[in-house]
Write a protein that holds these residues in place. Structure first.
Motif: not given
Length: 100
Positions: A17, A69, A91
């Protein structure tokens, strides 16, 4: 030619992420101009269903306003040179720590 089938779990286990603030500008840039480009996004619910956001060559995309996310799938075609699929896991955070 024979692209392997990847499950959502496979993709998530290989995608790290990237922390971004809400509404961050994301630029998509290839060293060659893509003949085709499709950008899709899946939200944090299950990452299995993608919604097409752009079906052309966009200069940039804007990250979602809500924290969470989001998994992006970027499919680019380069004619006889072939095609490629990139996955990007954003994210979205209300506050992002400065990079070290």
């Amino acid at each position: 030619i024979n692209t392997p089938v990847w499950s959502t779990g496979d993709i998530l286990s290989r995608t790290y992420p990237v922390d971004v603030p809400p509404r961050a500008k994301l630029e998509i840039d290839f060293s060659l101009n893509a003949d085709t480009l499709q950008v899709s996004r899946s939200d944090q619910s299950d990452f299995s269903a993608f919604v097409t956001l752009a079906d052309e060559y966009p200069d940039s995309l804007i990250a979602p306003a809500e924290a969470g996310q989001y998994l992006y799938k970027i499919e680019a075609g380069f004619g006889r040179r072939g095609s490629i699929i990139y996955y990007l896991l954003l994210n979205v955070k209300e506050t992002v720590a400065p990079a070290a």
